[in-house]
Structures are given as structure tokens and as C-alpha cells.
Write an enzyme that holds these catalytic residues in place. Structure first.
Site: not given
Ligand code: ADE
Length: 262
Positions: A168, A88, A115, A153
Site C-alpha cells: 500500500d 475535527p 457543534e 484491510r
Molecule cells: N466530525 C466532524 N468532522 C470530523 C472530522 N474532520 N474528522 C472526524 N470526525 C469529524
């Protein structure tokens, strides 16, 4: 193009490889896919891949040694592949990024868990960190699948229709126009007349305008960061004029006389 996914859940990918465009791309030899189980590189009887964070705190962290060895194993067979960690904290995935990745010979996708992964992996073993959105998943597996799906794709020959990907959403920083199929009338709603006309120029013009206005209504942010063409400016101005006419009519006649709306 070659996709090699490093994960502690390789079985999650088995049904993914076996469906839809991804399966077709494998069958047509456009892509090859493989998974490496990070646990195979963990030591000890229990092959533990996580540990408590230094400094304390909740949750667990992916240990560096098994992950580093799994990445080394992947690089051994394909040394020049770009290594991407799904996290994330990475840069946001987008259609632009998908196009960039589709030009690679292959990708090593590293699925984080818990985590997070030990920071030394991020420094020394990965080229890129990618996030699929501002939310936290339990691991990078679904994020990897999303990236693979979006990239596959774009590979020439992966979609049935050669130019499908050109139409697209986001291909030109615009949302795609509305699509209709049979029946012509569905629950009282008709397909727009122009699409039945057979007039390809009119259809193209309708689709272009529809795509632009749709983007304005749903995703103004996309238009703001885009250099508009003269044709696009003209369409938006026409809409402004039409809206002004409606507002003007309100002030001239008074809303009561128009439709009785309160
Ligand atoms: N792993 C956990 N959350 C994620 C996200 N939002 N994007 C990519 N990998 C992740």
C-alpha cells in the site's frame, strides 16, 4: 477485532457492513461489528440528544448523559476496548495510526454531531480523539467508516492477497508504484515494457524507483520526514544527474537547436 459504533444514525452503517472487504471480514469471523443508538440512552418523550451551548452561540452540543450512558453500555460488554471520539479537533488519522489501531482487540467509536460533544465526555470517557482531516463533517459517522475501512484491510486474512497491504501507499512512508492491468494498449497508451518482461528482479527495481520518484513528485513532505536508504539516495542522485544532463545540453547547444521549443 470488535468494532462498536455509538451514533444517532445506526442505519447509516447497515449498507457499510454489507459490502466489500468489511463484509468479507465479518463473514470470515475476523471482525464483529455492532452499533449502539445514543438516542436509546436519552431521557424524555422526545429522547433529545442535544442542547444549546452554555454561554450562548450558534449550534447545538451533544448532551453528556446519553453519550456517557451509551459508552458505559459499550464498555460493559467489552471493558478493555479503546474508546475513540471522532472530532475535527482530534489528532490526524494516518496509515501509522491505522496500523496502531489494527493491533487493538477492538474499538468503541463515538460519533459526535452538531457543534461538538460536551467537553466532560472528552475528559472522562474517551481515550483518543481522531480527526480524518482538516475539514468539518456534519458528524463522525463517515469518519468512523473511513477508520474502520482502513483498519480492517490491515487485519491478517482480510485482503485476498496476504501481502497486499504491505504494498500500500504509506506502508513504508512512500506512495505505491503505478499499477496496470489489461488491455496492454489503452487509448494509445502502452503498459511499460518492463512489466511484460517476466523478469521479477527488473520489475521489482522498476516498481521501487517508480514509487520513490512518485513520492518525490507528488508528496515531497513524506520524503523529508523519512530516513532514506542508500539505494533510495542512489536512485535520487541518478535522477539529479539525468536532469542536470538535460539542462547542460540546453546551455551547450541552445534551446533552438534541440527541439525547436520556443
Ligand atoms: N466530525 C466532524 N468532522 C470530523 C472530522 N474532520 N474528522 C472526524 N470526525 C469529524
Amino acid at each position: 477485532m470488535n468494532f462498536n459504533v455509538l451514533t444517532i444514525f445506526p442505519e447509516m452503517f447497515v449498507p457499510f457492513w454489507e459490502h466489500g472487504i468489511v463484509k468479507k471480514a465479518i463473514d470470515r469471523n475476523l471482525i464483529s461489528v455492532s452499533t449502539i443508538n445514543i438516542r436509546d440512552f436519552a431521557k424524555g418523550k422526545h429522547r433529545v440528544t442535544d442542547d444549546r451551548p452554555y454561554g450562548g452561540g450558534s449550534g447545538m452540543v451533544v448532551k453528556p448523559e446519553p453519550l456517557a450512558n451509551a459508552i458505559r453500555a459499550a464498555k460493559k460488554t467489552s471493558p478493555s476496548l479503546r474508546t475513540i471520539l471522532l472530532t475535527p479537533q482530534g489528532c490526524s488519522f494516518s496509515q501509522k495510526k491505522a496500523r496502531e489501531l489494527a493491533a487493538e482487540k477492538g474499538l468503541i467509536l463515538v460519533c459526535g454531531r452538531y457543534e461538538g460533544v460536551d467537553e466532560r465526555i472528552c475528559h472522562d470517557f474517551v481515550d483518543d480523539e481522531i480527526s480524518i482531516g482538516d475539514y468539518v463533517l456534519t458528524g463522525g459517522e463517515l469518519a468512523s467508516m473511513i477508520i474502520i475501512d482502513a483498519v480492517v484491510r490491515l487485519i491478517p486474512g482480510a485482503l485476498g492477497n496476504a501481502d497486499s497491504a504491505d504494498n500500500d501507499s504509506f506502508s513504508d512512508s512512500l506512495l505505491a508504484h503505478a499499477q496496470y492491468t489489461r488491455p496492454r494498449t489503452f487509448e494509445g497508451e502502452e503498459v511499460p515494457e518492463v512489466l511484460l518482461s517476466g523478469n521479477h528482479q527488473q520489475i521489482e527495481e522498476w516498481r521501487f524507483e517508480e514509487s520513490l520518484i512518485r513520492t518525490f513528485l507528488k508528496r515531497q513532505d513524506l520524503l523529508k520526514e523519512r530516513l532514506l536508504s542508500e539505494r533510495e539516495i542512489e536512485i535520487l542522485k541518478k535522477w539529479c544527474r539525468d536532469i542536470e544532463k538535460i539542462i547542460h545540453a540546453q546551455s551547450v547547444f541552445g534551446s533552438d537547436t534541440l527541439s525547436g521549443n520556443k
